[in-house]
Design a protein around this motif. Sequence first.
Motif, PDB file in Angstrom:
ATOM      1  N   ASN A 110      -3.254  10.773  -6.325  1.00  0.00           N
ATOM      2  CA  ASN A 110      -3.042  10.626  -7.770  1.00  0.00           C
ATOM      3  C   ASN A 110      -3.666   9.394  -8.403  1.00  0.00           C
ATOM      4  OD1 ASN A 110      -1.287  12.920  -8.062  1.00  0.00           O
ATOM      5  ND2 ASN A 110       0.196  11.740  -6.899  1.00  0.00           N
ATOM      6  N   SER A 111      -3.911   8.362  -7.605  1.00  0.00           N
ATOM      7  CA  SER A 111      -4.362   7.107  -8.211  1.00  0.00           C
ATOM      8  C   SER A 111      -5.127   6.284  -7.188  1.00  0.00           C
ATOM      9  CB  SER A 111      -3.156   6.290  -8.689  1.00  0.00           C
ATOM     10  OG  SER A 111      -2.457   5.818  -7.549  1.00  0.00           O
ATOM     11  N   GLY A 112      -5.772   5.243  -7.683  1.00  0.00           N
ATOM     12  CA  GLY A 112      -6.498   4.343  -6.792  1.00  0.00           C
ATOM     13  C   GLY A 112      -5.570   3.674  -5.792  1.00  0.00           C
ATOM     14  N   ALA A 113      -4.421   3.209  -6.271  1.00  0.00           N
ATOM     15  CA  ALA A 113      -3.481   2.516  -5.381  1.00  0.00           C
ATOM     16  C   ALA A 113      -2.995   3.459  -4.282  1.00  0.00           C
ATOM     17  CB  ALA A 113      -2.299   1.982  -6.186  1.00  0.00           C
ATOM     18  N   GLY A 138     -10.130 -10.022  -4.646  1.00  0.00           N
ATOM     19  CA  GLY A 138     -10.126  -8.558  -4.688  1.00  0.00           C
ATOM     20  C   GLY A 138      -8.972  -8.008  -5.503  1.00  0.00           C
ATOM     21  N   PHE A 139      -9.123  -6.759  -5.926  1.00  0.00           N
ATOM     22  CA  PHE A 139      -8.036  -6.039  -6.609  1.00  0.00           C
ATOM     23  C   PHE A 139      -7.952  -4.643  -6.004  1.00  0.00           C
ATOM     24  CE2 PHE A 139      -6.420  -3.051  -9.764  1.00  0.00           C
ATOM     25  CZ  PHE A 139      -5.235  -3.668 -10.124  1.00  0.00           C
ATOM     26  N   HIS A 140      -6.718  -4.230  -5.639  1.00  0.00           N
ATOM     27  CA  HIS A 140      -6.581  -2.909  -5.018  1.00  0.00           C
ATOM     28  C   HIS A 140      -5.457  -2.071  -5.598  1.00  0.00           C
ATOM     29  CE1 HIS A 140      -9.688  -3.851  -2.155  1.00  0.00           C
ATOM     30  NE2 HIS A 140      -9.119  -5.030  -1.982  1.00  0.00           N
ATOM     31  N   GLY A 141      -4.723  -2.576  -6.581  1.00  0.00           N
ATOM     32  CA  GLY A 141      -3.694  -1.744  -7.206  1.00  0.00           C
ATOM     33  C   GLY A 141      -2.397  -2.490  -7.434  1.00  0.00           C
ATOM     34  N   ARG A 142      -1.399  -1.724  -7.877  1.00  0.00           N
ATOM     35  CA  ARG A 142      -0.153  -2.344  -8.349  1.00  0.00           C
ATOM     36  C   ARG A 142       1.072  -1.974  -7.525  1.00  0.00           C
ATOM     37  NH1 ARG A 142      -3.573  -1.064 -12.362  1.00  0.00           N
ATOM     38  NH2 ARG A 142      -3.968  -2.630 -13.966  1.00  0.00           N
TER      39      ARG A 142
END
Length: 257
Positions: A110-113, A138-142
């Motif tokens: 459903n989502s990147g995370a 880096g950023f990978h989600g919440r």
Amino acid sequence: MTEQFEYYKTIREQYVARGVGNGNLHVADTASGATIKDIEGNTFIDFAGAIGTLNVGHTHPEITKHLKEQLDKFIHPGFNVIMYESYLKLAQKLAEITPGNFAKKSILLNSGAEAVENAVKIARKYTGRQAVVSFVRGFHGRTNLTMSMTSKVRPYKYGFGPFAPEVYQAPYPNVSEKPNTLSNAEYVDQVIQKLHDFFIETVDPSEVACIVMEPVQGEGGFIIPDRKFVQAVKAICESNGIVFVADEIQNRFCKNR
Ligand SMILES: Cc1ncc(COP(=O)(O)O)c(C=O)c1O
């Protein structure tokens, strides 16, 4: 401001959680191609495209037609309840169009995370190891795990700990921060050396399930790493049985270097 807008604004303030922000404070009514019209008749050029998720713009006639046809058949049987054609055909298509002449499989999420979370689960199960390495800035989600893998503290992590264990952040080159005394090549070599040191000082490579990398960092400042650095990461993965996970957002789908 119209009465209708004031009404929606009140509803937003009263009923919608503050955790989700709005880049634009108007209320969308219709959208087509690269533009959005709001309920007050203003037209905006949409530079965001739902944060890069509308590859062909808003309400493309071909896509709208197929969506309407699909709605008449079914909305969501749930693939884990019963298989359906579009899921199967998309998995087949992805195998055909992604690089590499070897067997491939997909799982659609459903989502990147959620995709990153599942990539980590797959890598952990496959390797029997626990550690996850991501990169500085880096950023990978919440979600909790992807937030732990994210190293941009504000606004993503600040006040949301404790974070998941066995997550380590390795150095990532950013030539805009390079000391003037070094050439680009010297700087990249220095970061590659730091990366090797990281696997001595911070985590042993034999305990690492996967290295998760944005091939182009987005939230960290739209940073394109030197090709030599990416090749060094690849070599570390290959010589230590570590799964390489590409969290591709900014570099476009399947454009790994
Ligand atoms: C590199 C990267 N990974 C993961 C995510 C998380 O995606 P999502 O918001 O769909 O969970 C994003 C979102 O922008 C991203 O840029």
